[in-house]
Design an enzyme around this catalytic site. Structure first.
Site, PDB file in Angstrom:
ATOM      1  N   CYS A   5       0.837  -1.200   0.000  1.00 34.60           N
ATOM      2  CA  CYS A   5       0.000   0.000   0.000  1.00 34.60           C
ATOM      3  C   CYS A   5       0.874   1.254   0.000  1.00 34.60           C
ATOM      4  CB  CYS A   5      -0.896  -0.037   1.238  1.00 34.60           C
ATOM      5  SG  CYS A   5      -1.701   1.518   1.625  1.00 34.60           S
ATOM      6  N   CYS A  13       0.276   5.683   7.040  1.00 32.01           N
ATOM      7  CA  CYS A  13      -0.564   4.790   7.852  1.00 32.01           C
ATOM      8  C   CYS A  13       0.229   3.554   8.245  1.00 32.01           C
ATOM      9  CB  CYS A  13      -1.811   4.393   7.070  1.00 32.01           C
ATOM     10  SG  CYS A  13      -2.886   3.230   7.943  1.00 32.01           S
ATOM     11  N   CYS A  90      -7.775   3.557   0.661  1.00 35.32           N
ATOM     12  CA  CYS A  90      -7.255   2.399   1.394  1.00 35.32           C
ATOM     13  C   CYS A  90      -7.517   1.124   0.598  1.00 35.32           C
ATOM     14  CB  CYS A  90      -7.905   2.304   2.768  1.00 35.32           C
ATOM     15  SG  CYS A  90      -7.475   0.795   3.668  1.00 35.32           S
ATOM     16  N   GLN A 215     -19.543  -7.703  11.040  1.00 37.82           N
ATOM     17  CA  GLN A 215     -18.165  -8.062  10.713  1.00 37.82           C
ATOM     18  C   GLN A 215     -17.772  -7.365   9.414  1.00 37.82           C
ATOM     19  OE1 GLN A 215     -16.051  -9.524  12.527  1.00 37.82           O
ATOM     20  NE2 GLN A 215     -17.022 -11.041  13.844  1.00 37.82           N
ATOM     21  N   PHE A 244     -24.159 -12.146  23.747  1.00 35.40           N
ATOM     22  CA  PHE A 244     -23.493 -11.074  22.985  1.00 35.40           C
ATOM     23  C   PHE A 244     -23.872 -11.238  21.505  1.00 35.40           C
ATOM     24  CE2 PHE A 244     -20.681 -12.498  26.440  1.00 35.40           C
ATOM     25  CZ  PHE A 244     -20.516 -11.348  27.189  1.00 35.40           C
ATOM     26  N   GLU A 265     -28.500  -9.623  24.018  1.00 29.36           N
ATOM     27  CA  GLU A 265     -27.643  -8.526  23.558  1.00 29.36           C
ATOM     28  C   GLU A 265     -28.043  -7.254  24.300  1.00 29.36           C
ATOM     29  OE1 GLU A 265     -25.339  -5.753  21.999  1.00 29.36           O
ATOM     30  OE2 GLU A 265     -25.022  -7.877  21.502  1.00 29.36           O
ATOM     31  N   ASN A 311     -20.067 -14.642  21.802  1.00 30.05           N
ATOM     32  CA  ASN A 311     -19.304 -13.808  20.867  1.00 30.05           C
ATOM     33  C   ASN A 311     -19.003 -12.475  21.555  1.00 30.05           C
ATOM     34  OD1 ASN A 311     -18.118 -12.843  18.510  1.00 30.05           O
ATOM     35  ND2 ASN A 311     -20.059 -12.177  17.642  1.00 30.05           N
ATOM     36  N   CYS A 337     -12.396 -12.489  19.124  1.00 25.50           N
ATOM     37  CA  CYS A 337     -11.549 -11.616  18.300  1.00 25.50           C
ATOM     38  C   CYS A 337     -10.245 -11.270  19.022  1.00 25.50           C
ATOM     39  CB  CYS A 337     -12.292 -10.337  17.929  1.00 25.50           C
ATOM     40  SG  CYS A 337     -12.811  -9.351  19.360  1.00 25.50           S
TER      41      CYS A 337
END
Length: 380
Positions: A5, A13, A90, A215, A244, A265, A311, A337
């Site tokens: 990039c 960045c 980007c 996501q 979640f 949630e 999650n 994650c």
């Protein structure tokens, strides 16, 4: 030679810290990080689910600095936060996002939106959030503003922006008055009559409002959801609970294999949309409830799930760990994650559960981040 990039090459960045690493080596590095983190558990890694390297990210968050006449859409400055770094192309973002940014930049000038200056504590526009769904070809745009001062000007000029960006269906102003680096506030003011966009996941059309979690790598996300659904089907479990749950993506993928599903949630808007989606899809056996996932012991006891899928955010399960241990469903599926908090939670859960499967889903190429799916089974 690996395609690098230009923003990375120029030092503008640094977000993609693996940009110079061959993609196969990126996966091996992530597998090593995960294996070392979970070395206390006997289960070996299943083959990783890879991603395309670029043009996969469907959501972009930018800060806006500079001036009304020359706004800078991108990142804060490194030494001086108000000396921002422009990031209009980007390579991780979908093309439709990058193509919309020049029109949004012009709109900022036309609507006389003054970028917020952190040092001086003056100005209005703090950032923008843009989401594009390839399935519906619809997008939403949020202006993060210090106050409602510019709402009338955004309203006055927004039709021109809709014409310039045909896939843009929903525009809102998020009010964030706190003078520090929080990007989003609690109040949302809609400029358009349309307050959500359609986003297809698998076979389900979901309605996504601006506060909805989604996501950012749809192709890999669908494989993640489908894998969890396959594990539920194989378990033979019929009562499924998702903690979640956001807008219930896992629940909708699991729906064909269960008799009853409940999603928990804390975000009431997400729960509303999940219930509307379930009703529209005639999935009467799915229900969603707004509650703190760490404080639903009564709901868990009443529902008595055979399998729980969690999650959680990056911080991990927190109080929900004890709830799960007390409930002790036969199977537990953990989508994480953050492999470090995952390992911490698994150490507590391993007193009662055995780790049966672990699989890495590369949701975030060019970085060290990834998603992990773990299947646990109650010990005899």
């Amino acid at each position: 030679m690996k395609n690098i990039c230009g923003y990375f090459q120029q030092g503008i960045c640094h977000s993609c810290d693996l940009m110079e690493v061959d993609y196969r080596d990126q996966l091996q590095l992530k597998e090593k990080l995960l294996s070392e983190s979970l070395k206390d558990f006997s289960s070996s890694l299943l083959p990783s689910v890879a991603s395309q390297e670029f043009s996969f990210r469907n959501k972009a968050k930018f800060v806006v600095t500079g001036t009304m006449e020359n706004p800078v859409i991108g990142l804060w400055g490194e030494k001086d936060l108000d000396s921002g770094r422009e990031l209009l192309h980007c390579p991780l973002h979908l093309d439709e996002i990058n193509q919309a940014l020049p029109a949004i930049k012009k709109f900022i000038t036309d609507a006389k939106l003054v970028p917020y200056n952190i040092e001086a504590k003056r100005g209005e526009l703090k950032g923008i959030i843009l989401f594009y769904s390839p399935s519906s070809k619809e997008s939403y745009l949020r202006f993060i503003m210090r106050s409602k001062e510019a709402v009338s000007r955004i309203t006055k000029h927004h039709l021109a922006l809709l014409k310039e960006v045909p896939h843009l269906k929903s525009i809102s102003v998020n009010i964030q008055p706190v003078p520090h680096a929080l990007l989003e506030g609690e109040e949302e003011v809609f400029i358009t009559e349309t307050t959500s966009v359609t986003h297809r996941l698998g076979s389900v059309d979901m309605k996504l409002g601006p506060r909805a979690f989604v996501q950012t790598n749809q192709a890999v996300a669908e494989k993640l959801y489908a894998t969890a659904a396959n594990w539920v089907e194989e378990s033979g479990s019929k009562r499924f609970l998702e903690l979640f749950c956001g807008q219930g993506a896992f629940s909708f993928f699991v729906a064909p294999y269960i008799e009853e599903g409940l999603g928990i949630e804390i975000n009431a808007d997400a729960v509303l949309q999940a219930n509307l989606t379930a009703a529209k899809q005639n999935l009467s056996h799915l229900k969603f409830k707004s509650a703190d996932a760490g404080k639903v012991s009564d709901e868990l006891k009443a529902f008595d799930p055979e399998v729980i899928l969690v999650n959680p955010p990056r911080r991990g399960l927190a109080d929900a760990t004890d709830l799960i241990i007390n409930q002790r469903p036969e199977h537990l599926i953990y989508s994480s994650c953050n492999y470090e908090t995952l390992a911490q939670d698994l150490r507590k859960l391993s007193l009662h559960y055995s780790v049966k499967r672990v699989q890495l889903f590369d949701m975030f190429p060019q970085t060290r981040h990834f998603e992990t799916l773990v299947l646990l089974e109650l010990k005899n």
